[in-house]
Design an enzyme around this catalytic site. Structure first.
Site, PDB file in Angstrom:
ATOM      1  N   GLU A 305      -1.429  -4.406   8.320  1.00 22.83           N
ATOM      2  CA  GLU A 305      -2.176  -4.425   7.061  1.00 22.83           C
ATOM      3  C   GLU A 305      -3.212  -5.538   7.060  1.00 22.83           C
ATOM      4  O   GLU A 305      -4.384  -5.324   6.714  1.00 22.83           O
ATOM      5  CB  GLU A 305      -1.220  -4.596   5.880  1.00 22.83           C
ATOM      6  N   ASP A 309      -7.303  -5.020   6.911  1.00 20.49           N
ATOM      7  CA  ASP A 309      -8.097  -5.518   5.796  1.00 20.49           C
ATOM      8  C   ASP A 309      -9.197  -6.466   6.255  1.00 20.49           C
ATOM      9  O   ASP A 309     -10.356  -6.351   5.824  1.00 20.49           O
ATOM     10  CB  ASP A 309      -7.188  -6.237   4.784  1.00 20.49           C
ATOM     11  N   SER A 523      -4.858   1.825   1.922  1.00 24.27           N
ATOM     12  CA  SER A 523      -5.146   0.448   2.317  1.00 24.27           C
ATOM     13  C   SER A 523      -6.396   0.390   3.195  1.00 24.27           C
ATOM     14  O   SER A 523      -6.989  -0.673   3.353  1.00 24.27           O
ATOM     15  CB  SER A 523      -3.961  -0.148   3.077  1.00 24.27           C
ATOM     16  N   ASP A 586     -11.435  12.947 -11.035  1.00 29.20           N
ATOM     17  CA  ASP A 586     -10.132  13.595 -10.872  1.00 29.20           C
ATOM     18  C   ASP A 586      -9.119  12.546 -10.417  1.00 29.20           C
ATOM     19  O   ASP A 586      -9.501  11.508  -9.849  1.00 29.20           O
ATOM     20  CB  ASP A 586     -10.217  14.740  -9.855  1.00 29.20           C
TER      21      ASP A 586
END
Length: 606
Positions: A305, A309, A523, A586
């Protein structure tokens, strides 16, 4: 209910000495009661001498006024648009009433907890103190246990209910950790090695091996290889920003947050830059530790992660100054440990830190969250108010919407696990917090080009936060075209709809532990969209305009014209096919994905 005492003799001595009665009038009222979320099992009583880091929230005396300011400075049609508040102005608006401060201080003092034991937030609306379980149980008229999350093996010291003395009750908004069972997970799927070895990327005009180029927004060419793996170049092509770079001259900054021991590896970043942005090879980012957060450079401790990022958010915006916030918290509880465990909720730990800073990055991306129903209402509301304070100060906060579709990303009715936590055990869609907070921008996911909604893109409607006025027209338009009776009882049509926007969310080529591989998840989408927001802030700052700040009022009133409307795909879950991506907003892809070429013109007009 009479206040409980475990040491009767001590009480007699205290009375004999004329000591103040512990807990003031010692009559408690129940402050909060929750049900244990599915998957959590109560274990033995917590050790009496185990240290808990209690955080006490005092009511913010004038939050409604702060909320008014947030909307005025974030609304392009308002005369105050862009006139963000200073740190001191925000603190003045959220400071508790002096009467609350005095009442809580007197309560704590009755337990021998003076000023030296208390840490106060700059606005004095939070008090943090470290106490043994035994004392916390006396203060809150409760009993702590060690709880086990069966699927993960995680443990936490928690209780299902607690009380506050009557004469302090209205001066305390919440106390944690008490009833908070949210585990907070990163929004990503499993890293998988890339079947294609990375190489120097060729421009679309040079004809890469992916096939004939496709036509993207603004007539840009999108290499067909972008349907196999997403690179920085692919995102620039898909979102009409080829040739656009960040700036290190206008004061603009971008940041990403990390929790749960996620470390961003610099050696992997260098490999990523060598492959995708050679100009950035010798650059890095600033590491800011929150609550003792670390950023180990042991390659075996790299985080998928954190690498994702930093590589994409900072790669797209180079050379804009970049910050990596690493926040410690929520390790497993060890029953014989006497020192504090960081079982506090990381969002408010992080908020305490950043709100105390004089200057902040203008754009911050977070790719973590949990089911809204696992978060006590009091905590979710208070954390959301903290996000609003950042919005008032001109910070754009982006959160990934999650990877469960409308709940568990499972369309099979026989295996769905979307069960309510209200004791009724009914099937219902499971919205994701913090993406449901109306003061953040939730980011869903797409896949491929031309873009369609990726099936795991979480979206729906909050069961806690009501729909904010800025999205009334967009959400009501979606609900009107939804066939009557569709998903009746499974979602709250009056709740805050999410996500707000979307970006690519699958097949991102990153480097992890020295190897290249592909990652999926919203993510991927959050740092991507955040990067384009940061580039838009460059445009504004270069023209003497303030940063965009809280994005949503702009996006729903004006900015949607610079978004690519996604009208294909759906987000299955909870035994259903989920919602469909349709024309307009939506609950799968929000208002759409960025078209930077149009957005940069729009942000100069407001």
């Amino acid at each position: 209910m009479q206040f409980k005492r475990s040491l009767f003799i001590f009480s007699l001595i205290a009375l004999a000495l004329g000591a103040p009665k512990r807990g003031l009038n010692a009559r408690h009222k129940v402050k909060e009661v929750v049900r244990a979320p599915r998957g959590w099992v109560q274990g033995p009583p917590a050790p009496a001498d185990h240290i808990i880091k209690l955080r006490i929230a005092l009511p913010q005396s004038n939050f409604q006024e702060l909320e008014r300011h947030v909307y005025e400075v974030s609304d392009p049609s308002h005369a105050r648009y862009g006139q963000h508040l200073s740190k001191e102005e925000v603190e003045e608006l959220v400071a508790p009433h002096p009467e609350s401060v005095d009442a809580v201080d007197a309560w704590l003092s009755s337990f021998g907890l003076g000023e030296s034991e208390c840490e106060r937030s700059p606005a004095k609306d939070w008090i943090t103190l470290r106490v043994p379980v035994k004392l916390a149980e006396e203060m809150l008229d409760t009993k702590y246990h060690v709880w086990l999350h069966e699927a993960s093996g995680d443990t936490a010291v928690r209780t299902l209910t607690y009380g506050i003395p009557e004469d302090v009750f209205d001066h305390v908004e919440l106390v944690q950790p008490t009833t908070m069972f949210a585990r907070m997970k990163s929004h990503k799927t499993t890293f998988r090695f890339s079947p294609i070895q990375p190489s120097d990327k060729l421009s679309p005009a040079e004809g890469t091996s992916g096939g004939a180029p496709l036509v993207g927004p603004g007539g840009t060419q999108v290499d067909a290889s972008c349907n196999q793996e997403i690179t920085l170049s692919c995102l620039q092509q898909i979102y009409n920003s080829v040739g656009v770079t960040g700036s290190n001259k206008d004061g603009n900054q971008i940041a990403v947050t990390a929790y749960l021991g996620q470390f961003a590896n610099l050696a992997d970043l260098k490999l990523f830059y060598e492959d995708q942005n050679p100009a950035a090879v010798n650059s890095s980012f600033k590491v800011v530790s929150v609550n003792g957060g670390q950023n180990s450079q042991n390659v075996s401790q790299a985080g998928v992660e954190a690498n994702l990022d930093t590589q994409f958010a900072f790669g797209l915006t180079f050379p804009t100054p970049a910050t990596f916030f690493t926040t410690a918290g929520m390790p497993p509880f060890i029953s014989d440990l006497k020192t504090p465990t960081d079982t506090n909720e990381p969002y408010t730990t992080w908020l305490d830190f950043v709100l105390a800073q004089k200057t902040l990055p203008q754009t911050i991306s977070t790719s973590y969250g949990d089911d809204e129903q696992t978060v006590p209402d009091s905590f979710a509301l208070r954390a959301c108010q903290g996000f609003a304070q950042l919005g008032a100060r001109g910070v754009s906060l982006l959160f990934s919407s999650g990877d469960g579709g409308v709940g568990d990303n499972d369309a099979n009715p026989a295996t769905q696990i979307c069960i309510s936590n209200d004791g009724k055990n009914k099937t219902e869609f499971l919205p994701t917090f913090p993406a449901t907070c109306p003061f953040v921008t939730g980011v869903g996911g797409t896949i491929g080009f031309p873009e369609t909604a990726v099936d795991f893109s979480a979206g729906g409607f909050s069961n806690l936060f009501s729909r904010p006025s800025y999205q009334d027209a967009a959400v009501e338009g979606f609900l009107r075209q939804l066939p009557k009776g569709t998903f009746s009882g499974l979602f709250n049509p009056n709740g805050r709809g999410f996500p707000d926007v979307a970006a690519q969310g699958a097949n991102f080529l990153i480097f992890f532990e020295g190897d290249s591989g592909l990652v999926d998840g919203t993510s991927c989408a959050a740092p991507t969209f955040a990067a384009f927001v940061s580039l838009l802030n460059d445009v504004r700052l270069e023209h003497g305009k303030p940063p965009l700040g809280f994005l949503n009022p702009f996006l729903y009133s004006t900015g949607f014209a610079g978004l690519n409307d996604i009208t294909a795909g759906n987000n299955p879950g909870c035994g259903t096919e989920g919602f469909n991506a349709t024309k307009g907003w939506d609950p799968v892809t929000g208002l759409g994905t960025p078209n930077f070429g149009i957005l940069k013109e729009l942000v100069l007009k407001v």
